[in-house]
Design a protein around this motif. Sequence first.
Motif, PDB file in Angstrom:
ATOM      1  N   GLU A  49       0.818  -1.204   0.000  1.00  0.00           N
ATOM      2  CA  GLU A  49       0.000   0.000   0.000  1.00  0.00           C
ATOM      3  C   GLU A  49       0.857   1.262   0.000  1.00  0.00           C
ATOM      4  O   GLU A  49       0.522   2.257  -0.648  1.00  0.00           O
ATOM      5  CB  GLU A  49      -0.941  -0.012   1.205  1.00  0.00           C
ATOM      6  N   SER A  50       1.968   1.232   0.715  1.00  0.00           N
ATOM      7  CA  SER A  50       2.879   2.388   0.694  1.00  0.00           C
ATOM      8  C   SER A  50       3.517   2.546  -0.682  1.00  0.00           C
ATOM      9  O   SER A  50       3.695   3.661  -1.170  1.00  0.00           O
ATOM     10  CB  SER A  50       3.964   2.217   1.762  1.00  0.00           C
ATOM     11  N   ALA A  51       3.864   1.429  -1.330  1.00  0.00           N
ATOM     12  CA  ALA A  51       4.410   1.492  -2.684  1.00  0.00           C
ATOM     13  C   ALA A  51       3.375   2.048  -3.652  1.00  0.00           C
ATOM     14  O   ALA A  51       3.694   2.885  -4.510  1.00  0.00           O
ATOM     15  CB  ALA A  51       4.878   0.115  -3.140  1.00  0.00           C
ATOM     16  N   ASN A  52       2.122   1.603  -3.519  1.00  0.00           N
ATOM     17  CA  ASN A  52       1.059   2.152  -4.362  1.00  0.00           C
ATOM     18  C   ASN A  52       0.909   3.653  -4.161  1.00  0.00           C
ATOM     19  O   ASN A  52       0.674   4.400  -5.120  1.00  0.00           O
ATOM     20  CB  ASN A  52      -0.269   1.453  -4.040  1.00  0.00           C
ATOM     21  N   ALA A  53       1.038   4.108  -2.930  1.00  0.00           N
ATOM     22  CA  ALA A  53       0.913   5.536  -2.648  1.00  0.00           C
ATOM     23  C   ALA A  53       2.056   6.335  -3.278  1.00  0.00           C
ATOM     24  O   ALA A  53       1.844   7.441  -3.799  1.00  0.00           O
ATOM     25  CB  ALA A  53       0.872   5.766  -1.143  1.00  0.00           C
ATOM     26  N   ILE A  54       3.266   5.791  -3.236  1.00  0.00           N
ATOM     27  CA  ILE A  54       4.403   6.483  -3.858  1.00  0.00           C
ATOM     28  C   ILE A  54       4.191   6.595  -5.362  1.00  0.00           C
ATOM     29  O   ILE A  54       4.433   7.652  -5.966  1.00  0.00           O
ATOM     30  CB  ILE A  54       5.710   5.736  -3.532  1.00  0.00           C
ATOM     31  N   PHE A  55       3.719   5.521  -5.987  1.00  0.00           N
ATOM     32  CA  PHE A  55       3.452   5.567  -7.421  1.00  0.00           C
ATOM     33  C   PHE A  55       2.291   6.513  -7.738  1.00  0.00           C
ATOM     34  O   PHE A  55       2.266   7.126  -8.807  1.00  0.00           O
ATOM     35  CB  PHE A  55       3.163   4.165  -7.954  1.00  0.00           C
ATOM     36  N   TYR A  56       1.343   6.636  -6.826  1.00  0.00           N
ATOM     37  CA  TYR A  56       0.237   7.573  -7.029  1.00  0.00           C
ATOM     38  C   TYR A  56       0.762   9.007  -7.047  1.00  0.00           C
ATOM     39  O   TYR A  56       0.361   9.817  -7.897  1.00  0.00           O
ATOM     40  CB  TYR A  56      -0.793   7.399  -5.915  1.00  0.00           C
ATOM     41  N   VAL A  57       1.657   9.340  -6.103  1.00  0.00           N
ATOM     42  CA  VAL A  57       2.244  10.683  -6.078  1.00  0.00           C
ATOM     43  C   VAL A  57       3.028  10.948  -7.357  1.00  0.00           C
ATOM     44  O   VAL A  57       2.945  12.037  -7.947  1.00  0.00           O
ATOM     45  CB  VAL A  57       3.158  10.838  -4.839  1.00  0.00           C
ATOM     46  N   LEU A  58       3.791   9.962  -7.815  1.00  0.00           N
ATOM     47  CA  LEU A  58       4.558  10.121  -9.051  1.00  0.00           C
ATOM     48  C   LEU A  58       3.651  10.352 -10.245  1.00  0.00           C
ATOM     49  O   LEU A  58       3.889  11.244 -11.060  1.00  0.00           O
ATOM     50  CB  LEU A  58       5.418   8.876  -9.280  1.00  0.00           C
ATOM     51  N   ARG A  59       2.612   9.557 -10.340  1.00  0.00           N
ATOM     52  CA  ARG A  59       1.730   9.614 -11.513  1.00  0.00           C
ATOM     53  C   ARG A  59       0.805  10.820 -11.494  1.00  0.00           C
ATOM     54  O   ARG A  59       0.617  11.493 -12.512  1.00  0.00           O
ATOM     55  CB  ARG A  59       0.902   8.327 -11.569  1.00  0.00           C
ATOM     56  N   ALA A  60       0.214  11.113 -10.317  1.00  0.00           N
ATOM     57  CA  ALA A  60      -0.763  12.192 -10.220  1.00  0.00           C
ATOM     58  C   ALA A  60      -0.120  13.553 -10.005  1.00  0.00           C
ATOM     59  O   ALA A  60      -0.729  14.580 -10.311  1.00  0.00           O
ATOM     60  CB  ALA A  60      -1.750  11.899  -9.088  1.00  0.00           C
ATOM     61  N   GLY A  61       1.100  13.576  -9.441  1.00  0.00           N
ATOM     62  CA  GLY A  61       1.781  14.846  -9.222  1.00  0.00           C
ATOM     63  C   GLY A  61       1.304  15.612  -8.013  1.00  0.00           C
ATOM     64  O   GLY A  61       1.587  16.804  -7.880  1.00  0.00           O
ATOM     65  N   CYS A  62       0.596  14.963  -7.094  1.00  0.00           N
ATOM     66  CA  CYS A  62       0.052  15.668  -5.933  1.00  0.00           C
ATOM     67  C   CYS A  62       1.105  15.755  -4.826  1.00  0.00           C
ATOM     68  O   CYS A  62       2.131  15.073  -4.847  1.00  0.00           O
ATOM     69  CB  CYS A  62      -1.195  14.961  -5.422  1.00  0.00           C
ATOM     70  N   ALA A  63       0.832  16.612  -3.839  1.00  0.00           N
ATOM     71  CA  ALA A  63       1.690  16.719  -2.665  1.00  0.00           C
ATOM     72  C   ALA A  63       1.451  15.519  -1.747  1.00  0.00           C
ATOM     73  O   ALA A  63       0.393  14.882  -1.786  1.00  0.00           O
ATOM     74  CB  ALA A  63       1.399  18.016  -1.921  1.00  0.00           C
ATOM     75  N   TRP A  64       2.431  15.219  -0.898  1.00  0.00           N
ATOM     76  CA  TRP A  64       2.297  14.076   0.011  1.00  0.00           C
ATOM     77  C   TRP A  64       1.070  14.231   0.906  1.00  0.00           C
ATOM     78  O   TRP A  64       0.361  13.253   1.171  1.00  0.00           O
ATOM     79  CB  TRP A  64       3.557  13.955   0.877  1.00  0.00           C
ATOM     80  N   ARG A  65       0.817  15.444   1.373  1.00  0.00           N
ATOM     81  CA  ARG A  65      -0.308  15.676   2.279  1.00  0.00           C
ATOM     82  C   ARG A  65      -1.665  15.481   1.602  1.00  0.00           C
ATOM     83  O   ARG A  65      -2.683  15.397   2.284  1.00  0.00           O
ATOM     84  CB  ARG A  65      -0.232  17.090   2.850  1.00  0.00           C
ATOM     85  N   LEU A  66      -1.690  15.456   0.282  1.00  0.00           N
ATOM     86  CA  LEU A  66      -2.951  15.345  -0.448  1.00  0.00           C
ATOM     87  C   LEU A  66      -3.263  13.920  -0.889  1.00  0.00           C
ATOM     88  O   LEU A  66      -4.162  13.707  -1.698  1.00  0.00           O
ATOM     89  CB  LEU A  66      -2.921  16.265  -1.676  1.00  0.00           C
ATOM     90  N   LEU A  67      -2.555  12.933  -0.341  1.00  0.00           N
ATOM     91  CA  LEU A  67      -2.842  11.541  -0.672  1.00  0.00           C
ATOM     92  C   LEU A  67      -4.265  11.180  -0.224  1.00  0.00           C
ATOM     93  O   LEU A  67      -4.706  11.580   0.864  1.00  0.00           O
ATOM     94  CB  LEU A  67      -1.848  10.615   0.024  1.00  0.00           C
ATOM     95  N   PRO A  68      -5.023  10.433  -1.017  1.00  0.00           N
ATOM     96  CA  PRO A  68      -6.372  10.008  -0.614  1.00  0.00           C
ATOM     97  C   PRO A  68      -6.345   9.178   0.666  1.00  0.00           C
ATOM     98  O   PRO A  68      -5.344   8.537   1.008  1.00  0.00           O
ATOM     99  CB  PRO A  68      -6.849   9.179  -1.812  1.00  0.00           C
ATOM    100  N   ASP A  69      -7.475   9.168   1.371  1.00  0.00           N
ATOM    101  CA  ASP A  69      -7.577   8.432   2.638  1.00  0.00           C
ATOM    102  C   ASP A  69      -7.469   6.923   2.453  1.00  0.00           C
ATOM    103  O   ASP A  69      -7.275   6.202   3.430  1.00  0.00           O
ATOM    104  CB  ASP A  69      -8.900   8.767   3.327  1.00  0.00           C
ATOM    105  N   SER A  70      -7.625   6.433   1.239  1.00  0.00           N
ATOM    106  CA  SER A  70      -7.528   4.992   1.003  1.00  0.00           C
ATOM    107  C   SER A  70      -6.103   4.473   1.122  1.00  0.00           C
ATOM    108  O   SER A  70      -5.892   3.255   1.187  1.00  0.00           O
ATOM    109  CB  SER A  70      -8.078   4.655  -0.389  1.00  0.00           C
ATOM    110  N   PHE A  71      -5.127   5.378   1.154  1.00  0.00           N
ATOM    111  CA  PHE A  71      -3.729   4.994   1.336  1.00  0.00           C
ATOM    112  C   PHE A  71      -3.346   5.126   2.813  1.00  0.00           C
ATOM    113  O   PHE A  71      -4.077   5.724   3.610  1.00  0.00           O
ATOM    114  CB  PHE A  71      -2.814   5.899   0.499  1.00  0.00           C
ATOM    115  N   PRO A  72      -2.179   4.587   3.200  1.00  0.00           N
ATOM    116  CA  PRO A  72      -1.684   4.825   4.564  1.00  0.00           C
ATOM    117  C   PRO A  72      -1.484   6.312   4.817  1.00  0.00           C
ATOM    118  O   PRO A  72      -1.459   7.112   3.881  1.00  0.00           O
ATOM    119  CB  PRO A  72      -0.344   4.065   4.579  1.00  0.00           C
ATOM    120  N   PRO A  73      -1.365   6.739   6.093  1.00  0.00           N
ATOM    121  CA  PRO A  73      -1.113   8.156   6.386  1.00  0.00           C
ATOM    122  C   PRO A  73       0.093   8.679   5.618  1.00  0.00           C
ATOM    123  O   PRO A  73       1.079   7.961   5.418  1.00  0.00           O
ATOM    124  CB  PRO A  73      -0.853   8.162   7.898  1.00  0.00           C
TER     125      PRO A  73
END
Length: 254
Positions: A49-73
Amino acid sequence: MWTPATRRQHSRAGLRYASDLTDDEWRILEPLLPGEPGRGRRRAWPLRESANAIFYVLRAGCAWRLLPDSFPPWRTVYRWFVRLRDGGVFEAINHHLVMLDRERSGREASPTAAVIDSQSVKTTESGGPRGYDAGKKIKGRKRHAMVDTDGRGLTLDNHPASIQDRDGAPPPMRMSRCRWPFVQLAFMDSGYAGDRVASATAIRVEIVRKPKDQVGFAVHARRRVVERFFAWIGRNRRLAKDFEATIASANAFL
């Protein structure tokens, strides 16, 4: 080559987010990541799940604080990013995937020839090392990419855009000797001409010059693959600019 069969094979329609890892991708990636600790508190969140979140930030270009709630904090995800970044895990993953893909295409795992070029990109108010590229009229950083003759990234490096190509190419060339020791030849454009690049390593440098009779734009077979590489990474919005405050984070995302 995209065919109906390969499109079905690589379809991401059933995933939560298009950036999530498929089961096949996770089976390749999992052995390269830190394992579950033998002692102490167990992980509260699966590493996948943390790996998915890192790839989400890379792909979507969002800030770390803006990760969706479906990911880890976001603090948990960022802590894993820093641990993988500082431990050289991203470089190891890239090295492994390049060799796998070369073997899949029927080539030797380690290349013997490479192509080198740079891309200047703007930075943001996040700070960090930067400079002004007078040729491209860009204030920011310059990405130096050493790719194989099919365009797979071998060695990637960031530095202030004010550093000229002939000064920025030797560091990634030297870094490549550890992971890609069989590279014997590197193709470059005329901006890299000179003894500084030619004598940086044992890699023989061949300058690909524009034909004298060329008018307008023309594709150069030995240089197009690195330009295509820059187009590929541009699909990830985190790489549309250089948003990172440190060179280490910029290299990790690249």
